[in-house]
Design a protein around this motif. Structure first.
Motif, PDB file in Angstrom:
ATOM      1  N   THR A  75       0.829  -1.205   0.000  1.00 36.47           N
ATOM      2  CA  THR A  75       0.000   0.000   0.000  1.00 36.47           C
ATOM      3  C   THR A  75       0.862   1.253   0.000  1.00 36.47           C
ATOM      4  O   THR A  75       0.495   2.265  -0.594  1.00 36.47           O
ATOM      5  CB  THR A  75      -0.938  -0.005   1.214  1.00 36.47           C
TER       6      THR A  75
ATOM      7  N   HIS B 132       1.960   3.497  -3.237  1.00 34.66           N
ATOM      8  CA  HIS B 132       1.008   4.298  -4.009  1.00 34.66           C
ATOM      9  C   HIS B 132       1.668   5.503  -4.663  1.00 34.66           C
ATOM     10  O   HIS B 132       1.374   5.832  -5.810  1.00 34.66           O
ATOM     11  CB  HIS B 132      -0.147   4.750  -3.112  1.00 34.66           C
ATOM     12  N   ASP B 133       2.563   6.161  -3.970  1.00 33.27           N
ATOM     13  CA  ASP B 133       3.182   7.366  -4.513  1.00 33.27           C
ATOM     14  C   ASP B 133       4.424   7.088  -5.350  1.00 33.27           C
ATOM     15  O   ASP B 133       4.996   8.013  -5.919  1.00 33.27           O
ATOM     16  CB  ASP B 133       3.543   8.322  -3.377  1.00 33.27           C
TER      17      ASP B 133
ATOM     18  N   LEU C 253       0.541   2.337  -8.455  1.00 35.72           N
ATOM     19  CA  LEU C 253      -0.807   1.876  -8.128  1.00 35.72           C
ATOM     20  C   LEU C 253      -1.797   2.973  -8.491  1.00 35.72           C
ATOM     21  O   LEU C 253      -1.623   4.124  -8.093  1.00 35.72           O
ATOM     22  CB  LEU C 253      -0.933   1.573  -6.629  1.00 35.72           C
TER      23      LEU C 253
ATOM     24  N   ASP D 103      -5.689   4.702  -8.285  1.00 39.42           N
ATOM     25  CA  ASP D 103      -6.507   4.991  -7.103  1.00 39.42           C
ATOM     26  C   ASP D 103      -7.368   3.808  -6.686  1.00 39.42           C
ATOM     27  O   ASP D 103      -7.558   3.559  -5.488  1.00 39.42           O
ATOM     28  CB  ASP D 103      -7.387   6.219  -7.362  1.00 39.42           C
TER      29      ASP D 103
ATOM     30  N   TYR E 227      -5.163   1.303  -4.968  1.00 45.96           N
ATOM     31  CA  TYR E 227      -4.775   1.862  -3.679  1.00 45.96           C
ATOM     32  C   TYR E 227      -5.894   1.685  -2.654  1.00 45.96           C
ATOM     33  O   TYR E 227      -5.643   1.268  -1.515  1.00 45.96           O
ATOM     34  CB  TYR E 227      -4.411   3.339  -3.825  1.00 45.96           C
TER      35      TYR E 227
ATOM     36  N   ASN F  88      -6.065  -1.898  -1.570  1.00 45.05           N
ATOM     37  CA  ASN F  88      -4.948  -2.236  -0.672  1.00 45.05           C
ATOM     38  C   ASN F  88      -5.135  -1.648   0.715  1.00 45.05           C
ATOM     39  O   ASN F  88      -4.767  -2.266   1.713  1.00 45.05           O
ATOM     40  CB  ASN F  88      -3.626  -1.765  -1.267  1.00 45.05           C
TER      41      ASN F  88
END
Length: 108
Positions: A56, A59-60, A73, A75, A78, A81
């Protein structure tokens, strides 16, 4: 998925053994076996929780695509997760409580 399916089948096996009355026929310390089961499942669920939280956190992270730089990932992934991480934590906490109760039964 492996952890939850394995824990389900082991729990189902224990339930069938208790309902069929096999526990009176097998000379085993059932309190110790219950403690070992809960400890093992707790460790596996804790590992799954940590791995899901690590996934998780990606994501960034950006990866190079052929056209533009896009997030690793999206949205939707994300959000899935995050939900999986929360449920893994709750399940780990529940098995941790069961582990402490099993320890109290095994060591009075």
């Amino acid at each position: 998925m492996f952890v939850s399916v394995t824990a389900f089948f082991c729990s189902l096996l224990f339930l069938v053994m208790f309902l069929s009355g096999m526990v009176t026929q097998i000379d085993v310390n059932w309190n110790f076996l219950d403690f070992v089961y809960h400890f093992t499942v707790f460790v596996f669920y804790f590992g799954a929780f940590v791995l899901e939280a690590a996934a998780t956190s990606l994501h960034d992270l950006r990866c190079n695509a052929t056209v533009a730089v896009r997030p690793l990932l999206d949205d939707n992934q994300y959000n899935i997760n995050v939900a999986a991480t929360i449920f893994a934590f709750v399940t780990t906490a529940c098995y941790g409580c069961s582990l402490s109760l099993a320890l109290r039964r095994w060591r009075p």
